[in-house]
Design a protein around this motif. Structure first.
Motif, PDB file in Angstrom:
ATOM      1  N   THR A  37       0.810  -1.037   0.004  1.00  0.00           N
ATOM      2  CA  THR A  37      -0.094   0.018  -0.260  1.00  0.00           C
ATOM      3  C   THR A  37       1.002   1.274   0.138  1.00  0.00           C
ATOM      4  OG1 THR A  37      -1.909  -1.213   1.207  1.00  0.00           O
ATOM      5  CG2 THR A  37      -1.843   1.400   1.468  1.00  0.00           C
ATOM      6  N   THR A  38       0.609   2.042  -0.942  1.00  0.00           N
ATOM      7  CA  THR A  38       1.586   3.274  -0.990  1.00  0.00           C
ATOM      8  C   THR A  38       0.916   4.431  -1.719  1.00  0.00           C
ATOM      9  OG1 THR A  38       3.641   4.039  -2.093  1.00  0.00           O
ATOM     10  CG2 THR A  38       2.128   2.558  -3.412  1.00  0.00           C
ATOM     11  N   VAL A  39       1.452   5.678  -1.511  1.00  0.00           N
ATOM     12  CA  VAL A  39       0.972   6.999  -1.890  1.00  0.00           C
ATOM     13  C   VAL A  39       1.424   6.816  -3.502  1.00  0.00           C
ATOM     14  CG1 VAL A  39       0.783   9.203  -2.169  1.00  0.00           C
ATOM     15  CG2 VAL A  39       0.646   8.125   0.068  1.00  0.00           C
ATOM     16  N   HIS A  40       0.663   7.328  -4.619  1.00  0.00           N
ATOM     17  CA  HIS A  40       1.004   7.262  -5.836  1.00  0.00           C
ATOM     18  C   HIS A  40       1.324   8.792  -5.998  1.00  0.00           C
ATOM     19  CE1 HIS A  40       1.219   6.923 -10.487  1.00  0.00           C
ATOM     20  NE2 HIS A  40       0.346   7.904 -10.441  1.00  0.00           N
ATOM     21  N   TRP A  41       2.754   8.873  -6.254  1.00  0.00           N
ATOM     22  CA  TRP A  41       2.980  10.104  -6.790  1.00  0.00           C
ATOM     23  C   TRP A  41       3.195  10.375  -8.043  1.00  0.00           C
ATOM     24  CZ3 TRP A  41       8.628  12.143  -5.865  1.00  0.00           C
ATOM     25  CH2 TRP A  41       8.747  13.523  -5.957  1.00  0.00           C
ATOM     26  N   PRO A  42       2.493  11.440  -8.666  1.00  0.00           N
ATOM     27  CA  PRO A  42       2.409  11.296 -10.329  1.00  0.00           C
ATOM     28  C   PRO A  42       3.622  12.080 -10.743  1.00  0.00           C
ATOM     29  CG  PRO A  42       1.123  13.045  -9.372  1.00  0.00           C
ATOM     30  CD  PRO A  42       1.607  12.383  -8.083  1.00  0.00           C
ATOM     31  N   ILE A  43       4.910  11.430 -10.572  1.00  0.00           N
ATOM     32  CA  ILE A  43       5.966  12.201 -11.079  1.00  0.00           C
ATOM     33  C   ILE A  43       6.274  12.052 -12.340  1.00  0.00           C
ATOM     34  CG2 ILE A  43       7.263  10.139 -10.705  1.00  0.00           C
ATOM     35  CD1 ILE A  43       8.471  13.184  -9.684  1.00  0.00           C
ATOM     36  N   ILE A  44       5.792  11.401 -13.162  1.00  0.00           N
ATOM     37  CA  ILE A  44       6.040  11.341 -14.652  1.00  0.00           C
ATOM     38  C   ILE A  44       5.027  12.278 -15.078  1.00  0.00           C
ATOM     39  CG2 ILE A  44       5.737   9.976 -16.716  1.00  0.00           C
ATOM     40  CD1 ILE A  44       6.762   7.688 -15.372  1.00  0.00           C
ATOM     41  N   SER A  45       3.912  12.470 -14.905  1.00  0.00           N
ATOM     42  CA  SER A  45       3.173  13.708 -15.287  1.00  0.00           C
ATOM     43  C   SER A  45       3.547  14.873 -15.005  1.00  0.00           C
ATOM     44  CB  SER A  45       1.560  13.446 -14.686  1.00  0.00           C
ATOM     45  OG  SER A  45       1.243  12.190 -15.155  1.00  0.00           O
ATOM     46  N   MET A  46       4.013  15.068 -13.641  1.00  0.00           N
ATOM     47  CA  MET A  46       4.660  16.483 -13.276  1.00  0.00           C
ATOM     48  C   MET A  46       5.785  16.755 -14.147  1.00  0.00           C
ATOM     49  SD  MET A  46       4.576  15.443  -9.226  1.00  0.00           S
ATOM     50  CE  MET A  46       5.348  17.199  -8.421  1.00  0.00           C
ATOM     51  N   ALA A  47       6.781  15.821 -14.242  1.00  0.00           N
ATOM     52  CA  ALA A  47       7.861  16.105 -15.321  1.00  0.00           C
ATOM     53  C   ALA A  47       7.458  16.299 -16.627  1.00  0.00           C
ATOM     54  CB  ALA A  47       8.938  14.806 -15.254  1.00  0.00           C
ATOM     55  N   PRO A  69      -2.408  16.208  -7.693  1.00  0.00           N
ATOM     56  CA  PRO A  69      -2.836  15.642  -6.433  1.00  0.00           C
ATOM     57  C   PRO A  69      -2.288  13.843  -6.339  1.00  0.00           C
ATOM     58  CG  PRO A  69      -4.905  16.557  -7.508  1.00  0.00           C
ATOM     59  CD  PRO A  69      -3.691  16.633  -8.463  1.00  0.00           C
ATOM     60  N   SER A  70      -1.656  13.611  -5.164  1.00  0.00           N
ATOM     61  CA  SER A  70      -1.222  12.409  -5.230  1.00  0.00           C
ATOM     62  C   SER A  70      -2.517  11.493  -4.351  1.00  0.00           C
ATOM     63  CB  SER A  70      -0.056  12.176  -4.129  1.00  0.00           C
ATOM     64  OG  SER A  70       1.106  13.072  -4.795  1.00  0.00           O
ATOM     65  N   THR A  71      -2.614  10.002  -4.955  1.00  0.00           N
ATOM     66  CA  THR A  71      -3.511   9.337  -4.102  1.00  0.00           C
ATOM     67  C   THR A  71      -3.236   8.070  -3.442  1.00  0.00           C
ATOM     68  OG1 THR A  71      -3.588   8.448  -6.571  1.00  0.00           O
ATOM     69  CG2 THR A  71      -5.236  10.153  -5.982  1.00  0.00           C
ATOM     70  N   LEU A  72      -3.898   7.653  -2.491  1.00  0.00           N
ATOM     71  CA  LEU A  72      -3.280   6.390  -1.774  1.00  0.00           C
ATOM     72  C   LEU A  72      -3.821   5.055  -2.616  1.00  0.00           C
ATOM     73  CD1 LEU A  72      -2.007   5.300   0.751  1.00  0.00           C
ATOM     74  CD2 LEU A  72      -4.486   5.098   1.683  1.00  0.00           C
ATOM     75  N   ILE A  73      -2.847   4.255  -2.863  1.00  0.00           N
ATOM     76  CA  ILE A  73      -3.025   3.068  -3.453  1.00  0.00           C
ATOM     77  C   ILE A  73      -3.261   1.728  -2.513  1.00  0.00           C
ATOM     78  CG2 ILE A  73      -2.337   1.485  -5.387  1.00  0.00           C
ATOM     79  CD1 ILE A  73      -3.236   4.292  -6.483  1.00  0.00           C
ATOM     80  N   HIS A  74      -4.382   1.243  -2.528  1.00  0.00           N
ATOM     81  CA  HIS A  74      -4.597   0.102  -1.589  1.00  0.00           C
ATOM     82  C   HIS A  74      -4.139  -0.950  -1.898  1.00  0.00           C
ATOM     83  CE1 HIS A  74      -7.111   2.657   1.397  1.00  0.00           C
ATOM     84  NE2 HIS A  74      -7.492   3.478   0.191  1.00  0.00           N
ATOM     85  N   ARG A  75      -3.302  -1.678  -1.434  1.00  0.00           N
ATOM     86  CA  ARG A  75      -2.637  -3.023  -1.702  1.00  0.00           C
ATOM     87  C   ARG A  75      -2.839  -3.969  -0.494  1.00  0.00           C
ATOM     88  NH1 ARG A  75       1.321  -0.323  -5.032  1.00  0.00           N
ATOM     89  NH2 ARG A  75       0.762  -0.251  -7.360  1.00  0.00           N
ATOM     90  N   ALA A  76      -1.895  -4.941  -0.328  1.00  0.00           N
ATOM     91  CA  ALA A  76      -2.260  -5.929   0.663  1.00  0.00           C
ATOM     92  C   ALA A  76      -1.135  -5.880   1.774  1.00  0.00           C
ATOM     93  CB  ALA A  76      -1.674  -7.264   0.016  1.00  0.00           C
ATOM     94  N   SER A  77      -0.522  -4.881   2.091  1.00  0.00           N
ATOM     95  CA  SER A  77       0.326  -4.623   3.364  1.00  0.00           C
ATOM     96  C   SER A  77      -0.271  -3.794   4.284  1.00  0.00           C
ATOM     97  CB  SER A  77       1.482  -3.767   2.773  1.00  0.00           C
ATOM     98  OG  SER A  77       1.357  -2.298   2.449  1.00  0.00           O
ATOM     99  N   VAL A  78      -1.705  -3.837   4.246  1.00  0.00           N
ATOM    100  CA  VAL A  78      -2.409  -3.114   5.629  1.00  0.00           C
ATOM    101  C   VAL A  78      -3.411  -3.815   5.932  1.00  0.00           C
ATOM    102  CG1 VAL A  78      -3.534  -1.144   6.121  1.00  0.00           C
ATOM    103  CG2 VAL A  78      -1.574  -0.842   4.799  1.00  0.00           C
ATOM    104  N   ALA A  79      -3.682  -4.067   7.180  1.00  0.00           N
ATOM    105  CA  ALA A  79      -4.589  -4.564   7.763  1.00  0.00           C
ATOM    106  C   ALA A  79      -4.992  -4.167   9.130  1.00  0.00           C
ATOM    107  CB  ALA A  79      -4.449  -6.221   7.728  1.00  0.00           C
ATOM    108  N   PRO A  80      -5.977  -4.453   9.785  1.00  0.00           N
ATOM    109  CA  PRO A  80      -6.402  -3.942  11.193  1.00  0.00           C
ATOM    110  C   PRO A  80      -5.309  -4.875  12.165  1.00  0.00           C
ATOM    111  CG  PRO A  80      -8.482  -4.924  10.054  1.00  0.00           C
ATOM    112  CD  PRO A  80      -7.686  -5.102   9.165  1.00  0.00           C
ATOM    113  N   PRO A  81      -5.015  -3.879  13.251  1.00  0.00           N
ATOM    114  CA  PRO A  81      -4.076  -4.628  14.043  1.00  0.00           C
ATOM    115  C   PRO A  81      -4.562  -5.848  14.875  1.00  0.00           C
ATOM    116  CG  PRO A  81      -5.019  -2.806  14.985  1.00  0.00           C
ATOM    117  CD  PRO A  81      -5.501  -2.816  13.665  1.00  0.00           C
ATOM    118  N   ARG A  82      -3.683  -6.829  15.095  1.00  0.00           N
ATOM    119  CA  ARG A  82      -4.050  -8.008  15.570  1.00  0.00           C
ATOM    120  C   ARG A  82      -4.209  -8.269  16.892  1.00  0.00           C
ATOM    121  NH1 ARG A  82      -0.097 -13.423  14.454  1.00  0.00           N
ATOM    122  NH2 ARG A  82       0.951 -12.203  16.038  1.00  0.00           N
TER     123      ARG A  82
END
Length: 343
Positions: free
Chosen positions: A293-303, A328-341
């Motif tokens: 899970t990460t923030v998509h930073w639109p670096i190529i579009s900015m450049a 604007p940057s956006t949060l990309i949801h993948r598999a590295s985040v879950a509720p705490p155990r």
């Protein structure tokens, strides 16, 4: 009738029935020119064998057909992505990209940049953070009359001279996402001192916790330098804590990947024992397991937009296109985040 000797731009304009300025735009490969006009002029150029003299044009215009990229950035992937975006904008033009790394900590940084700009006779230049965050760099370009664009993580200049992202806002959203899942003990791997991006990302992190009424202990902040090695050291420090964090926000993907590595070698599983969020959305984020899970930073579009801002004047004011300055940057949801155990 064609003039004697080598064909000239005036011959092309006369035979094509267009202005000399229009021929120049065809030669300069302006992407905004009417297709039928371009085809008509190119047909005349081919028919009479007109060959533009690039050196003569450079002398007449008092600049080379070069766009500069100046940086002092430890993240090689970021610099490569910027080059990709700029080259995409410059494709099918006569312009070339010239890259100049510098040492922002040097006492001669400004003199080095001045020498580079004057020696290369650049048409325009783009500055990457953190060099772009130095106001004296913009002052130097204005003094020399060189077009410039500054990239940043917040507003740095007027729209014509800037491309920026909303780092603080999107990191605030990322941390709020962790809070919504039940995380309360969240660690931060901060970026390097002196980088505006590091300050903006930490600001968003702290604001999200403050809004939730959570006091951030200094022990939950570890400094990194946007590299895997420093991220690994920072992650080890956070995971040595007792109690340790249930989630970590790393200020770029390299350090997030290092955090995953640090967790795995301790026998922890992600996201069951630890949730991780990075920033950039580089290839490493989707290639590792679990995908990050990460923030998509639109670096190529900015450049790309930055390069087009530099080239707009060359194609003529009446051909100008308003390029965006805020991305604007956006949060990309993948598999590295879950509720705490629950322990």
């Amino acid at each position: 009738m064609q003039s004697q000797g080598k064909p000239t731009i005036n011959d092309v304009a006369r035979l094509a029935g267009v202005s000399k300025k229009t021929v120049s735009r065809v030669i300069n490969r302006s992407p905004l020119l009417n297709g039928s006009t371009r085809a008509k002029v190119e047909a005349v150029i081919a028919e009479i064998g007109y060959v533009p003299n690039v050196q003569a044009r450079a002398l007449a215009l008092r600049h080379n057909f070069l766009i500069g990229l100046v940086h002092d950035n430890p993240n090689a992937q970021m610099v490569m992505n910027v080059q990709a975006g700029m080259l995409e904008a410059m494709r099918d033009t006569e312009f070339e990209l010239i890259v100049r790394p510098i040492d922002r900590g040097s006492s001669t940084m400004l003199q080095d940049i001045r020498a580079f700009l004057e020696r290369q006779r650049l048409y325009g230049v783009m500055f990457l953070p953190p060099v772009s965050e130095n106001e004296m760099v913009a002052d130097l370009c204005r003094e020399l009359g060189i077009r410039y664009v500054r990239m940043g993580s917040a507003t740095l200049d007027s729209a014509k001279h800037m491309v920026a992202s909303n780092d603080a806002d999107v990191v605030r959203d990322a941390v709020k996402h962790l809070l919504s899942l039940g995380h309360r003990r969240i660690g931060l791997i901060a970026g390097p001192h002196g980088f505006r991006s590091a300050r903006e990302r930490r600001k968003g992190f702290e604001e999200a916790l403050a809004e939730a009424g959570i006091k951030l202990p200094r022990s939950l902040i570890a400094d990194g330098n946007y590299t895997f090695e420093t991220g690994l050291a920072a992650a080890d420090r956070l995971l040595d804590l007792s109690p340790r964090p249930t989630a970590i926000f790393a200020s770029n993907d390299e350090m997030a990947a290092a955090t995953l590595h640090a967790a795995m070698r301790r026998g922890m599983t992600v996201p069951e024992n630890l949730s991780i969020i990075g920033f950039d959305d580089t290839a490493i984020a989707s290639h590792i397991w679990p995908p990050m899970t990460t923030v998509h930073w639109p670096i190529i579009s900015m450049a790309r937009s930055a390069a087009l801002k530099l080239l707009t004047d060359f194609f003529g004011d009446d051909q100008a296109v308003e390029e965006p300055s805020l991305f604007p940057s956006t949060l990309i949801h993948r598999a590295s985040v879950a509720p705490p155990r629950e322990d």
